[in-house]
Design a protein around this motif. Sequence first.
Motif: not given
Length: 314
Positions: A257-264, A285-290, A295-309
Amino acid sequence: MPSRFSTYVSMSVVRVALTAAALILLQASALSAQASGKEDEPDKVDTENLFGFTEGTDTGKKGEQEALVDTISRFSKRRDGPGRSGYGATQPLISYQYDPTDNFTIEPGLLFDARDSRNIAGVPDKSFGTFNGGSLELKYQFFKRTDERPFSLALQVEPQYARITPIEGQGADVFSVETRLIADARLVPDRLWAGINLIYDPQVARLKGSGEVDRSSTLSVSGTLMTKVADSLFVGPEARYLRAYDGTYLNRFLGHAVFIGPVLHYQVMEKGFLTLAYSTQVFGHDRDPDFTDRAFNLNQFARHAFRVRFGVEF
């Protein structure tokens, strides 16, 4: 053939990452030489927490200490049939960092987990919050940035024990050792910084009850550019490429999977900082036949991620 192809692609990813790092460092040297005629001096900007999901190379001065709260949340996975569905998982980390030398940091931490999932493919319905385990982050910076050498390299290793599997939220004994090769550079003095990470994260999980053992690993590359827009404010884009494998040694390729986003990044005060990062999956891309036609790989990864540090030095 699939394993050979997977190994070939993995090595290609590593080569691309190292080539990109080399180009960044060469560009940094050229730009810094043009933009700075000052005497050799260390950077005024600390890149350790400057980036988002990408780590910086910097370590503190000998004897410095820091308290941190680092929270990564992941949202949205593939629904399992009709009806309402939802997925959210948050893993806060509370840690204490100590610098025994100018180039080495030790950071023990406590892990927590809170999640809510319903009607999600491959994920049981559940909602809870609990203590999750502990980690120990060790980082060594090989050398500091200067005007003559505006880049730096570091190696970071983080062994971790968790009581819950990161995706399904099932009870287990989970052991992992995330290892990062980190490079960053000052491209334009007091204005523009770049960072790149190459990450290998093997994991072994023994499920409670059944005793079943699951072995997996990920190989990923992340990179970012951060520019200074005000005295204490930095913003920039970040991109990540993640590959998931069955087996702890990248044995069988499962998907990517490829992720992009902003950082502040905002320097709250002289000794405090706040970093926010959002990342969304734009290709997968998910190699699982199902799921190969999705369009996305939502088996090993989630669609969105957010980090607060957030952290404070003392």
